[in-house]
Write a protein that holds these residues in place. Structure first.
Motif, PDB file in Angstrom:
ATOM      1  N   ALA A  85       0.468  -7.128  11.199  1.00  0.00           N
ATOM      2  CA  ALA A  85       0.030  -8.334  10.489  1.00  0.00           C
ATOM      3  C   ALA A  85      -0.994  -7.994   9.419  1.00  0.00           C
ATOM      4  CB  ALA A  85      -0.556  -9.336  11.486  1.00  0.00           C
ATOM      5  N   LEU A  86      -1.876  -7.034   9.706  1.00  0.00           N
ATOM      6  CA  LEU A  86      -2.883  -6.630   8.726  1.00  0.00           C
ATOM      7  C   LEU A  86      -2.232  -6.009   7.496  1.00  0.00           C
ATOM      8  CD1 LEU A  86      -5.957  -6.213   8.128  1.00  0.00           C
ATOM      9  CD2 LEU A  86      -5.700  -3.952   9.172  1.00  0.00           C
ATOM     10  N   LEU A  87      -1.233  -5.152   7.705  1.00  0.00           N
ATOM     11  CA  LEU A  87      -0.555  -4.525   6.572  1.00  0.00           C
ATOM     12  C   LEU A  87       0.300  -5.529   5.808  1.00  0.00           C
ATOM     13  CD1 LEU A  87       0.439  -1.115   8.200  1.00  0.00           C
ATOM     14  CD2 LEU A  87      -1.426  -1.582   6.615  1.00  0.00           C
ATOM     15  N   TRP A  88       0.769  -6.573   6.492  1.00  0.00           N
ATOM     16  CA  TRP A  88       1.477  -7.652   5.792  1.00  0.00           C
ATOM     17  C   TRP A  88       0.532  -8.370   4.828  1.00  0.00           C
ATOM     18  CZ3 TRP A  88       0.338 -12.911   6.247  1.00  0.00           C
ATOM     19  CH2 TRP A  88       1.250 -13.788   5.643  1.00  0.00           C
ATOM     20  N   ALA A  89      -0.722  -8.573   5.259  1.00  0.00           N
ATOM     21  CA  ALA A  89      -1.701  -9.276   4.427  1.00  0.00           C
ATOM     22  C   ALA A  89      -2.482  -8.339   3.521  1.00  0.00           C
ATOM     23  CB  ALA A  89      -2.689 -10.044   5.322  1.00  0.00           C
ATOM     24  N   GLU A  90      -2.338  -7.036   3.683  1.00  0.00           N
ATOM     25  CA  GLU A  90      -3.194  -6.057   3.001  1.00  0.00           C
ATOM     26  C   GLU A  90      -3.237  -6.183   1.479  1.00  0.00           C
ATOM     27  OE1 GLU A  90      -4.025  -2.311   0.943  1.00  0.00           O
ATOM     28  OE2 GLU A  90      -2.086  -3.282   1.169  1.00  0.00           O
ATOM     29  N   PRO A  91      -2.098  -6.357   0.785  1.00  0.00           N
ATOM     30  CA  PRO A  91      -2.199  -6.447  -0.688  1.00  0.00           C
ATOM     31  C   PRO A  91      -3.063  -7.601  -1.175  1.00  0.00           C
ATOM     32  CG  PRO A  91       0.069  -6.063  -0.001  1.00  0.00           C
ATOM     33  CD  PRO A  91      -0.707  -6.381   1.245  1.00  0.00           C
ATOM     34  N   ARG A  92      -3.160  -8.646  -0.361  1.00  0.00           N
ATOM     35  CA  ARG A  92      -3.963  -9.802  -0.762  1.00  0.00           C
ATOM     36  C   ARG A  92      -5.424  -9.665  -0.348  1.00  0.00           C
ATOM     37  NH1 ARG A  92       1.073 -10.610  -0.547  1.00  0.00           N
ATOM     38  NH2 ARG A  92       1.157  -9.830   1.576  1.00  0.00           N
ATOM     39  N   LEU A  93      -5.764  -8.574   0.327  1.00  0.00           N
ATOM     40  CA  LEU A  93      -7.141  -8.347   0.754  1.00  0.00           C
ATOM     41  C   LEU A  93      -7.825  -7.228  -0.026  1.00  0.00           C
ATOM     42  CD1 LEU A  93      -6.655  -8.507   4.647  1.00  0.00           C
ATOM     43  CD2 LEU A  93      -7.467 -10.319   3.136  1.00  0.00           C
ATOM     44  N   LEU A 129     -14.853   5.254   8.454  1.00  0.00           N
ATOM     45  CA  LEU A 129     -14.364   4.656   7.214  1.00  0.00           C
ATOM     46  C   LEU A 129     -14.853   3.215   7.075  1.00  0.00           C
ATOM     47  CD1 LEU A 129     -12.552   5.033   4.721  1.00  0.00           C
ATOM     48  CD2 LEU A 129     -10.646   4.185   6.098  1.00  0.00           C
ATOM     49  N   ALA A 130     -14.835   2.468   8.176  1.00  0.00           N
ATOM     50  CA  ALA A 130     -15.317   1.081   8.137  1.00  0.00           C
ATOM     51  C   ALA A 130     -16.818   1.012   7.891  1.00  0.00           C
ATOM     52  CB  ALA A 130     -14.959   0.373   9.441  1.00  0.00           C
ATOM     53  N   MET A 131     -17.571   2.011   8.353  1.00  0.00           N
ATOM     54  CA  MET A 131     -19.018   2.025   8.114  1.00  0.00           C
ATOM     55  C   MET A 131     -19.328   2.332   6.652  1.00  0.00           C
ATOM     56  SD  MET A 131     -20.276   3.981  11.587  1.00  0.00           S
ATOM     57  CE  MET A 131     -21.989   4.064  11.049  1.00  0.00           C
ATOM     58  N   TRP A 132     -18.573   3.236   6.052  1.00  0.00           N
ATOM     59  CA  TRP A 132     -18.794   3.578   4.654  1.00  0.00           C
ATOM     60  C   TRP A 132     -18.260   2.497   3.724  1.00  0.00           C
ATOM     61  CZ3 TRP A 132     -20.033   8.431   1.956  1.00  0.00           C
ATOM     62  CH2 TRP A 132     -20.667   9.365   2.785  1.00  0.00           C
ATOM     63  N   LEU A 133     -17.120   1.893   4.100  1.00  0.00           N
ATOM     64  CA  LEU A 133     -16.465   0.892   3.264  1.00  0.00           C
ATOM     65  C   LEU A 133     -16.115  -0.318   4.136  1.00  0.00           C
ATOM     66  CD1 LEU A 133     -14.056   3.327   1.432  1.00  0.00           C
ATOM     67  CD2 LEU A 133     -15.957   2.153   0.368  1.00  0.00           C
ATOM     68  N   PRO A 134     -17.075  -1.199   4.396  1.00  0.00           N
ATOM     69  CA  PRO A 134     -16.821  -2.330   5.304  1.00  0.00           C
ATOM     70  C   PRO A 134     -16.011  -3.445   4.649  1.00  0.00           C
ATOM     71  CG  PRO A 134     -19.075  -2.410   4.484  1.00  0.00           C
ATOM     72  CD  PRO A 134     -18.487  -1.132   3.945  1.00  0.00           C
ATOM     73  N   SER A 135     -14.781  -3.129   4.216  1.00  0.00           N
ATOM     74  CA  SER A 135     -13.886  -4.122   3.638  1.00  0.00           C
ATOM     75  C   SER A 135     -13.042  -4.740   4.756  1.00  0.00           C
ATOM     76  CB  SER A 135     -12.983  -3.473   2.598  1.00  0.00           C
ATOM     77  OG  SER A 135     -12.119  -2.536   3.209  1.00  0.00           O
ATOM     78  N   PRO A 136     -12.426  -5.902   4.521  1.00  0.00           N
ATOM     79  CA  PRO A 136     -11.601  -6.517   5.573  1.00  0.00           C
ATOM     80  C   PRO A 136     -10.498  -5.600   6.087  1.00  0.00           C
ATOM     81  CG  PRO A 136     -12.023  -8.098   3.815  1.00  0.00           C
ATOM     82  CD  PRO A 136     -12.554  -6.781   3.334  1.00  0.00           C
ATOM     83  N   VAL A 137      -9.842  -4.873   5.178  1.00  0.00           N
ATOM     84  CA  VAL A 137      -8.755  -3.989   5.606  1.00  0.00           C
ATOM     85  C   VAL A 137      -9.281  -2.861   6.478  1.00  0.00           C
ATOM     86  CG1 VAL A 137      -6.999  -2.368   4.808  1.00  0.00           C
ATOM     87  CG2 VAL A 137      -7.297  -4.544   3.647  1.00  0.00           C
ATOM     88  N   HIS A 138     -10.378  -2.224   6.060  1.00  0.00           N
ATOM     89  CA  HIS A 138     -10.890  -1.087   6.819  1.00  0.00           C
ATOM     90  C   HIS A 138     -11.482  -1.512   8.160  1.00  0.00           C
ATOM     91  CE1 HIS A 138     -11.204   0.957   2.680  1.00  0.00           C
ATOM     92  NE2 HIS A 138     -10.136   1.392   3.303  1.00  0.00           N
ATOM     93  N   VAL A 139     -12.123  -2.672   8.201  1.00  0.00           N
ATOM     94  CA  VAL A 139     -12.603  -3.181   9.481  1.00  0.00           C
ATOM     95  C   VAL A 139     -11.426  -3.501  10.400  1.00  0.00           C
ATOM     96  CG1 VAL A 139     -13.846  -5.075  10.595  1.00  0.00           C
ATOM     97  CG2 VAL A 139     -14.776  -4.040   8.530  1.00  0.00           C
ATOM     98  N   GLY A 140     -10.367  -4.067   9.828  1.00  0.00           N
ATOM     99  CA  GLY A 140      -9.181  -4.346  10.635  1.00  0.00           C
ATOM    100  C   GLY A 140      -8.526  -3.084  11.154  1.00  0.00           C
ATOM    101  N   TRP A 179       0.853  -1.176   0.000  1.00  0.00           N
ATOM    102  CA  TRP A 179       0.000   0.000   0.000  1.00  0.00           C
ATOM    103  C   TRP A 179       0.895   1.234   0.000  1.00  0.00           C
ATOM    104  CZ3 TRP A 179      -3.151   1.531   4.943  1.00  0.00           C
ATOM    105  CH2 TRP A 179      -3.915   2.668   4.681  1.00  0.00           C
ATOM    106  N   ALA A 180       0.491   2.254  -0.736  1.00  0.00           N
ATOM    107  CA  ALA A 180       1.326   3.449  -0.876  1.00  0.00           C
ATOM    108  C   ALA A 180       1.578   4.149   0.462  1.00  0.00           C
ATOM    109  CB  ALA A 180       0.674   4.423  -1.863  1.00  0.00           C
ATOM    110  N   SER A 181       0.683   3.999   1.437  1.00  0.00           N
ATOM    111  CA  SER A 181       0.831   4.701   2.718  1.00  0.00           C
ATOM    112  C   SER A 181       1.309   3.787   3.844  1.00  0.00           C
ATOM    113  CB  SER A 181      -0.501   5.334   3.127  1.00  0.00           C
ATOM    114  OG  SER A 181      -0.898   6.318   2.200  1.00  0.00           O
ATOM    115  N   THR A 182       1.780   2.592   3.507  1.00  0.00           N
ATOM    116  CA  THR A 182       2.217   1.669   4.554  1.00  0.00           C
ATOM    117  C   THR A 182       3.341   2.265   5.395  1.00  0.00           C
ATOM    118  OG1 THR A 182       1.570  -0.247   3.239  1.00  0.00           O
ATOM    119  CG2 THR A 182       3.161  -0.629   4.985  1.00  0.00           C
ATOM    120  N   ARG A 183       4.258   2.950   4.738  1.00  0.00           N
ATOM    121  CA  ARG A 183       5.391   3.525   5.466  1.00  0.00           C
ATOM    122  C   ARG A 183       4.919   4.518   6.535  1.00  0.00           C
ATOM    123  NH1 ARG A 183      10.768   3.695   4.578  1.00  0.00           N
ATOM    124  NH2 ARG A 183      10.453   2.565   2.630  1.00  0.00           N
ATOM    125  N   ARG A 184       3.838   5.230   6.279  1.00  0.00           N
ATOM    126  CA  ARG A 184       3.345   6.192   7.281  1.00  0.00           C
ATOM    127  C   ARG A 184       2.868   5.484   8.537  1.00  0.00           C
ATOM    128  NH1 ARG A 184      -0.203   9.793   3.004  1.00  0.00           N
ATOM    129  NH2 ARG A 184       1.561  10.673   1.849  1.00  0.00           N
TER     130      ARG A 184
END
Length: 350
Positions: A252-260, A197-208, A77-82
């Motif tokens: 761990a979530l950011l490690w798995a993020e590209p696959r989610l 953000l999780a309410m508007w976009l309930p994706s696995p990454v945003h919920v995590g 993700w482009a903002s992972t470093r932040r």
């Protein structure tokens, strides 16, 4: 092995690679160290003041290292470093407590200090560009004002309630009172922003991300409640463990993020999130106004605090109503324009 093209969070496609299990092994080591340290936490304050921040800094440091490693991958993700910078800042705060405990061994619970305000403001500043990138990535410009308005209104409403509960019963100095305001504002805004953000976009990454920020926020509120009363004792598992586990979970979530993440950046597909968020924000503001009025009536809050809280909440509600009217008017104009263009097109076709 290289597989199908995978996106960055910004939408650019790269080759998705098989994830290395090494980062997860490091995170597991950090979790074991953190849990064992708290299970075997001694009773005396001096030892707790050393062991607790040392284990917390170890866990946060491992989490930050894993996130920085993830940020160097092609499909990151482009903002992972932040996020890595935020976790590194958390580790630095823990190291600060460790150095303080070694240089000046505590004999009693910790109390208010301006240094903690610098830390929480610094972490809050690091989170601002993260949420701004989420807004730019997932929301069209016309929706960004609405979601920000709901976040500000809900943060003001719940923040007022939390402030009135967190403030000590006995009178405090103006600096301590300002510290409570800053602490409450930063912690509540961070929690509510990712919840929205999780309410508007309930994706696995945003919920995590919502769960991770909720863990940080709950621990931060508990810490602030004890800190500003001068009763914080290091090694409290109700505060330290959520922070450490939240940092490891975030890594761990950011490690798995590209696959989610799907091939295209997620967009709001339902409107229940917007309606529910607005309803909760307005309801919380009304409840906060009632609570502020009761505390003022029973002299549990000063007249200045009551007046400022009522003015803040009233202004936030009024601003949200005005913005809602502007949005409704704009939508009506767009519908009318679309109908006029359709009618003109039909006339031309005839």
């Amino acid at each position: 092995m290289p597989g199908a093209p995978a996106p960055r969070h910004s939408g650019t496609s790269v080759e998705r690679t098989s994830p290395s299990p090494a980062p997860l092994a490091l995170l597991a080591v950090g979790a074991v160290v953190l849990v064992v340290a708290h299970l075997r936490m001694p009773e005396d304050i001096a030892s707790r003041a050393v062991i607790s921040p040392a284990s917390g800094a170890f866990a946060a440091g491992i989490a930050a290292g894993v996130v920085f490693w993830c940020s160097r991958q092609r499909d990151a993700w482009a903002s992972t470093r932040r996020f890595g910078y935020a976790l590194a800042a958390l580790a630095v705060v823990q190291l600060g407590f460790l150095v303080l405990a070694i240089v000046h061994q505590p004999t009693a619970a910790y109390g208010p200090s301006g240094l903690i305000d610098i830390a929480v403001v610094g972490i809050g500043i690091l989170l601002i560009p993260l949420f701004r990138s989420e807004l730019a990535e997932h929301f069209p410009p016309e929706d960004r004002r609405d979601v920000l308005a709901d976040i500000v209104l809900l943060a003001a409403a719940l923040g007022t309630l939390v402030y009135l509960v967190m403030r000590p019963d006995e009178p405090v100095s103006g600096w301590t009172n300002a510290s409570i305001v800053v602490w409450t504002a930063v912690v509540m805004t961070g929690m509510i922003a990712w919840t929205a953000l999780a309410m508007w976009l309930p994706s696995p990454v945003h919920v995590g991300l919502c769960l991770a920020l909720a863990a940080f926020g709950a621990a931060g509120l508990g810490f602030g409640f004890q800190w500003f009363r001068g009763s914080f004792v290091p090694g409290d598992g109700l505060i330290d463990l959520p922070v450490g586990i939240g940092a490891l979970f975030l890594a761990a979530l950011l490690w798995a993020e590209p696959r989610l993440v799907p091939a295209e950046p997620a967009r709001p597909t339902t409107r229940w999130g917007r309606a529910l968020l607005t309803a909760v924000a307005v309801g919380a503001a009304c409840a906060s106004l009632a609570f502020v009025a009761l505390t003022g009536l029973h002299h549990q809050a000063t007249q200045v605090e009551t007046s400022v809280a009522i003015g803040l909440l009233g202004g936030a509600v009024a601003a949200r109503i005005v913005l809602n009217q502007i949005t409704s008017t704009r939508n009506a104009e767009e519908v009318a324009l679309a109908l006029a263009e359709k009618a003109a097109a039909l006339e031309d076709a005839d």
